[in-house]
Design an enzyme around this catalytic site. Structure first.
Site, PDB file in Angstrom:
ATOM      1  CD  GLU A 111      -2.543   1.781   0.442  1.00 27.79           C
ATOM      2  OE1 GLU A 111      -3.302   0.987  -0.142  1.00 27.79           O
ATOM      3  OE2 GLU A 111      -2.473   2.994   0.153  1.00 27.79           O
ATOM      4  CB  VAL A 126       5.050   0.045  -6.529  1.00 26.96           C
ATOM      5  CG1 VAL A 126       5.287  -1.008  -7.606  1.00 26.96           C
ATOM      6  CG2 VAL A 126       4.192  -0.540  -5.406  1.00 26.96           C
ATOM      7  CB  ALA A 179     -23.434  -1.867  -7.088  1.00 24.53           C
ATOM      8  CG  HIS A 214     -31.656 -12.436  23.691  1.00 24.45           C
ATOM      9  ND1 HIS A 214     -30.353 -12.000  23.819  1.00 24.45           N
ATOM     10  CD2 HIS A 214     -31.753 -13.604  24.381  1.00 24.45           C
ATOM     11  CE1 HIS A 214     -29.691 -12.868  24.576  1.00 24.45           C
ATOM     12  NE2 HIS A 214     -30.515 -13.848  24.927  1.00 24.45           N
TER      13      HIS A 214
END
Ligand code: FAD
Ligand code: NAI
Length: 475
Positions: free
Chosen positions: A213, A247, A330, A454
């Site tokens: 990351e 990177v 979406a 519950h």
């Protein structure tokens, strides 16, 4: 004579197909054009979401979770399952069946709602008196006209500069969802939503997974306390996440891929892997739309410029979903599609961006709606916080899944709920209650006073709301 429609929708993903159905429900003559092809070259409406996104990823998350449960957790229940094996071809085949069921479902919905479906690429030809001419390039070429046009052409995976996807070794979400075998070593670049979901799938199936990351913080958009809790769980599972990396060169060869990078300490590193997944975000897609023919305005990111109600720079042309600003989700695309169809009908379409929920379908799941604690601090808001751990919830103990918590953030003066953040089992389902509450401007006390079944995980939501007033009953 070309066929004339009241509404032409370009793109049949969640934004487009839902807009088409809603417009047809409102009495319009509607066409929806979508170019996605299945393996046999036939129509596969549903867009990224159905074909290479939400649906197939959740199918694989489910299969891989079963595998992990059988291997690691059945024994706790007294069930012995030795020599548990996974048939990857079968798992991928099941995923493809789930996708096809969804494609077929959309084609059925088009028929049911009398939406005319065109399989092919839609592009602008020119503005005419009756609206716009749209060319459809599919098995045959034709031109149709639409008085109103809704563009819902979605997004594509962003490539790392100089490292094109080959879907063999360097994979986008598409390739990551159809691997033929479990890679021994898998590297993912980007620890966002796809990095974590796809990383989880292949780790559970046996890959040694490393996620690289760029940012120094983990899941920066997530409430810090929740992100910290999630990171602890991923570390424990063996999902290696390296933050703050830069990177460098990516070399592919017959044996796989080598990724050079600099770690957070500035040290040069390199990783060999069988496969590399690039999950560094997505870019709006207007490829082939011929937007320039009609002067449709795009921004510097390539997104179609729209106002708060999805109107573009052109009269009678609207745009929704991933191809415009806002979160690439979406359900956001769907809400915009419905709202635009209703606005075309002269109604008051409504999308509340403050109550769009987010879910990351890892284990534990992460879900939230509204503001995070760091956002409240940044705007100097006066707020109260309440948390409740699943460890103290009876249903979570019975399920054997007690990781995580529910967290409420409420206005200090009015008690109005400002944000709800969950990390833990079924967070994806639990978040709906918070969305409803926030849509109705509920207070934390409103939730605290509602009777919850519950034993259920939702009792943790009630208890977190009670915690805002420091009066939990079970912790
Ligand atoms: P799309 O779904 O991209 O659809 C656009 C459609 O338009 C495509 O079918 C495309 O072929 C077609 N098209 C494009 N140009 C033309 C043209 N000129 N003519 C005809 N057709 C055209 N979101 C969630 O909310 N939950 C999730 O769990 C989730 N998981 C995801 C997992 C992955 C791996 C990925 C990649 C994404 C995921 N998303 C998820 C995001 C979600 O898929 C998108 O936000 C959503 O699909 C956007 O919908 P859309 O209708 O705007 O575009
Ligand atoms: P993302 O935006 O979620 O995450 C991308 C990550 O890559 C970020 O953390 C970013 O800092 C990092 N990054 C960017 N460039 C980098 C670089 N050069 N080197 C290292 N790290 C780098 O994007 P992702 O995961 O690709 O997903 C795209 C979108 O798809 C999501 O934002 C989301 O909208 C949607 N999606 C939604 C899902 C859900 O709702 N459950 C699941 C999967 C995707």
């Amino acid at each position: 004579m070309s066929q004339a429609f009241d509404v032409v929708v370009i793109g049949g993903g969640p934004g487009g197909y839902i807009a088409a159905i809603r417009a047809a429900q409102l009495g319009f003559k509607v066409a929806c054009i979508d170019e996605w092809k299945n393996a046999a070259g036939g129509p596969a409406p549903g867009g990224t979401c159905t074909n290479v996104g939400c649906i197939p990823s959740k199918a694989l998350l489910q299969s891989s979770e079963h595998f992990e449960h059988a291997n690691k957790h059945f024994a706790d229940h007294g069930i012995s399952a030795t020599n548990v094996k996974i048939d990857i071809a079968k798992m991928i085949g099941r995923k493809d069946t789930v996708v096809k069921q969804n494609n077929d479902g959309i084609l059925y919905l088009f028929k049911k709602n009398k939406v005319t479906f065109f399989h092919g690429r839609g592009s602008f030809v020119k503005a005419v008196e009756a609206g716009y001419e749209i060319q459809v390039a599919g098995a045959k070429e034709e031109v149709i006209t639409g008085q109103q046009i809704i563009v819902a052409t979605g997004s594509n995976a962003r490539a790392l500069p100089g490292v094109p996807f080959d879907e063999e070794t360097v994979l986008s979400n598409d390739g990551a969802l159809r691997l033929g075998a479990v890679p021994k070593k898998l590297v993912l670049i980007g620890s966002g939503v796809i990095g974590l979901e796809m990383g989880s799938v292949w780790r559970r199936l046996g890959s040694e997974v490393t996620v690289l990351e760029g940012l120094p913080t983990f899941l920066g958009a997530v409430d810090e306390q929740i992100a910290k809790e999630a990171k602890k769980a991923f570390d424990k599972q063996g999902l290696k996440i390296e933050l703050g990396v830069k990177v460098g060169e990516v070399k592919t060869g017959k044996k796989g891929v080598n990724v050079a990078y600099t770690n957070a300490k500035g040290e040069a590193q390199s990783l060999d892997a069988d496969k590399l997944v690039i999950s560094i975000g997505r870019v709006p897609n207007t490829i082939g739309l011929n937007a320039e023919a009609v002067g449709l305005q795009l921004d510097e990111r390539g997104a179609i410029v729209v106002d708060a109600e999805c109107r573009t720079s052109l009269k009678g042309v609207w745009a929704v979903g991933d191809v415009v600003r806002g979160p690439m989700l979406a359900h956001k695309a769907e809400e915009e599609g419905v709202a635009v169809a209703e606005r075309i009908a002269g109604q008051h379409g409504h999308v509340n961006f403050n109550t769009v929920p987010w879910v990351i379908y890892t284990s534990p799941e992460i879900a939230w709606v509204g503001e995070t604690e760091q956002q409240l601090k940044a705007r100097d808001a006066k707020y109260k916080a309440g948390t409740f751990p699943f460890l103290a919830n009876g249903r979570a103990r019975a399920l054997g899944d007690t990781t995580g918590m529910v967290k409420f953030l409420a206005d200090a003066a009015t008690d109005e709920i400002l944000g709800v953040h969950i990390v833990g089992p079924m967070a994806s389902e639990l978040i709906s209650e918070a969305v409803v509450a926030m849509e109705f401007k509920a207070s934390a006390e409103d939730i605290a006073r509602i009777c919850h079944a519950h034993p259920s995980l939702s009792e943790a939501t009630k208890e977190a709301a009670l915690a805002v007033d420091k009066r939990t009953l079970n912790f």
